[in-house]
Design a protein around this motif. Sequence first.
Motif, short mmCIF file in Angstrom:
data_model
loop_
_atom_site.label_atom_id
_atom_site.label_comp_id
_atom_site.label_asym_id
_atom_site.label_seq_id
_atom_site.Cartn_x
_atom_site.Cartn_y
_atom_site.Cartn_z
N GLY A 1 1.64 48.43 14.82
CA GLY A 1 1.56 49.65 14.04
C GLY A 1 0.12 50.01 13.69
N THR A 2 -0.07 51.21 13.23
CA THR A 2 -1.41 51.68 12.85
C THR A 2 -1.47 52.19 11.42
OG1 THR A 2 -0.90 53.88 13.75
CG2 THR A 2 -1.99 52.31 15.24
N SER A 3 -0.32 52.41 10.80
CA SER A 3 -0.29 52.99 9.45
C SER A 3 0.09 51.92 8.43
CB SER A 3 0.72 54.13 9.38
OG SER A 3 0.42 55.14 10.32
N PRO A 4 -0.85 51.58 7.52
CA PRO A 4 -0.51 50.63 6.46
C PRO A 4 0.57 51.21 5.54
CG PRO A 4 -2.89 50.93 6.64
CD PRO A 4 -2.25 52.01 7.45
N MET A 5 1.46 50.35 5.08
CA MET A 5 2.54 50.79 4.19
C MET A 5 2.46 50.01 2.90
SD MET A 5 5.71 50.94 6.87
CE MET A 5 5.36 49.28 7.41
N PRO A 6 2.66 50.68 1.76
CA PRO A 6 2.60 49.96 0.48
C PRO A 6 3.79 49.02 0.32
CG PRO A 6 3.38 52.21 0.15
CD PRO A 6 2.98 52.10 1.60
N ILE A 7 3.58 47.92 -0.35
CA ILE A 7 4.67 47.01 -0.66
C ILE A 7 4.92 47.03 -2.17
CG2 ILE A 7 4.24 45.52 1.32
CD1 ILE A 7 2.92 43.53 -0.63
N ASN A 8 6.17 46.91 -2.52
CA ASN A 8 6.55 46.92 -3.93
C ASN A 8 7.44 45.72 -4.19
OD1 ASN A 8 7.03 47.80 -6.60
ND2 ASN A 8 8.90 48.85 -5.96
N ALA A 9 6.86 44.55 -4.04
CA ALA A 9 7.62 43.32 -4.23
C ALA A 9 6.76 42.31 -4.97
CB ALA A 9 8.05 42.74 -2.89
N ARG A 10 7.39 41.58 -5.87
CA ARG A 10 6.68 40.49 -6.54
C ARG A 10 6.62 39.30 -5.59
NH1 ARG A 10 7.78 38.45 -12.58
NH2 ARG A 10 5.84 37.31 -12.84
N ILE A 11 5.47 38.62 -5.57
CA ILE A 11 5.28 37.50 -4.67
C ILE A 11 5.33 36.20 -5.48
CG2 ILE A 11 3.81 36.45 -2.92
CD1 ILE A 11 4.83 39.27 -2.25
N ILE A 12 6.22 35.30 -5.07
CA ILE A 12 6.28 33.96 -5.62
C ILE A 12 6.14 32.99 -4.47
CG2 ILE A 12 7.63 32.27 -6.93
CD1 ILE A 12 9.12 34.54 -8.24
N ALA A 13 5.15 32.11 -4.55
CA ALA A 13 4.92 31.11 -3.50
C ALA A 13 5.21 29.72 -4.05
CB ALA A 13 3.48 31.19 -2.98
#
Length: 456
Positions: A265-277
Amino acid sequence: MRILIVDDEYNIRELMRKYLSLEGLESDGAENGLSAQRLLREHHYDACLIDLRMPGMDGISLISWIRQEGFRMPVIMISAHGEIRDAVTALKEGAQDYIVKPFDPEELTIRLRKLMEAQQLKSLVETKTRSVEGFDEGLVGNSPPMARIKEIIGRIADSPATVLVTGESGTGKEVVARQIHGVSAMADGPFVAINIGGVPENLLESELFGYEKGAFTGAVNRKIGMFELASGGTLFLDEIGDMPQTLQVKMLRVLQDRKITRLGGTSPMPINARIIAATNKNLESMVHEGTFREDLFYRLNVVRIELPPLRERKDDIPLLAGVILNRLNRQMGHRIEALAPEAIEALKAHPFYGNVRELENILERAVIFADGPIIKADVLDLRSGISRPGSESISSTPMYFSSDDDGAAKSLKEMEVEAIIRCLHRWEGNRTRAAEELGISRRTLINKIAEYKLDL
């Protein structure tokens, strides 16, 4: 909840925005399809209201683009023209509903909420199957270490901060992640979990970020990655210490910019998720060794929750055992009522280097061999498990594998082979999970499979 309103009439957009705000819904307006495309790339939306007739890109074309790009939010088509063929076309292109102007704002809101609730339920069902095995009863324990962890979870519930959960294998890191998700503002969204160490390196990037059609040989369709699936919820990255260095740079950029780009892909997309590692490895040591990026470590280590091993919270064992036995009774159709006092004391004296997972295995065997509703100490097989912390050998195996049929003691090799085969069958060939239960690394397990020439 945030809604995108796409309509070329300013008055319509503003009227709808004001009404949605009275219903507690945030919204943005776009005057045409091109403006809508820009907003969709920059923000997360839970639903779209799209006018049919607009100059330039019309509503049907915009819906088609939304679905081609992999956006999954519900779409309602709005039009002053009540032709059946328009409604059919809109539904074929991916709209979930169709409403004709002039419409009742209350009716529109009801339809909108129903569609968003249905989408949330669908996401939960889909992502439930992707989650790794977890201890489903919740965060169990009242010992001081667990009380402190519960306090931390309460404090960070409403914060979107990235969380790093550390602790030995089997301590319940995914349980903590689910608890955080469950009390957060994103609790209604999906909980998506991926075991970094359980995905082949050459597939991990596409699993996380997805890919476009034609991105590589075999990419015949677009694939939505874990980051997008977790939109509006939580993404749990288990075994983050196993992430290849080639992907660590990309992960760092995602955490910094909160955007992803699918492979091809060429278009960045926003993410709306909390990250837990989560990890059972010492990331600080890995940073010093040069196997884990320091800047990525600091991005992950915003809030740190360190889970104590079970041997350091033995007062929780009776409570944990009770919860596990209740689950085993349901699953296996048994009616075990309790552990005898001497059985509880025996469990408390056990080192539990396999932590809660080892406790589950011991109790599962005990339920099978118990002669009555009370589990006595002599039924517990406490010889199985790990002989010492950090052991890379399988010291023993369940009691019913401890000797040949004629009573002759088996060699360590024979015991290891049987333990490996049994664990792999239990985990349906999942080498990562089998290695965790055996108390060895995944690489050691693979080497032993090769050494013993096991055809698995």
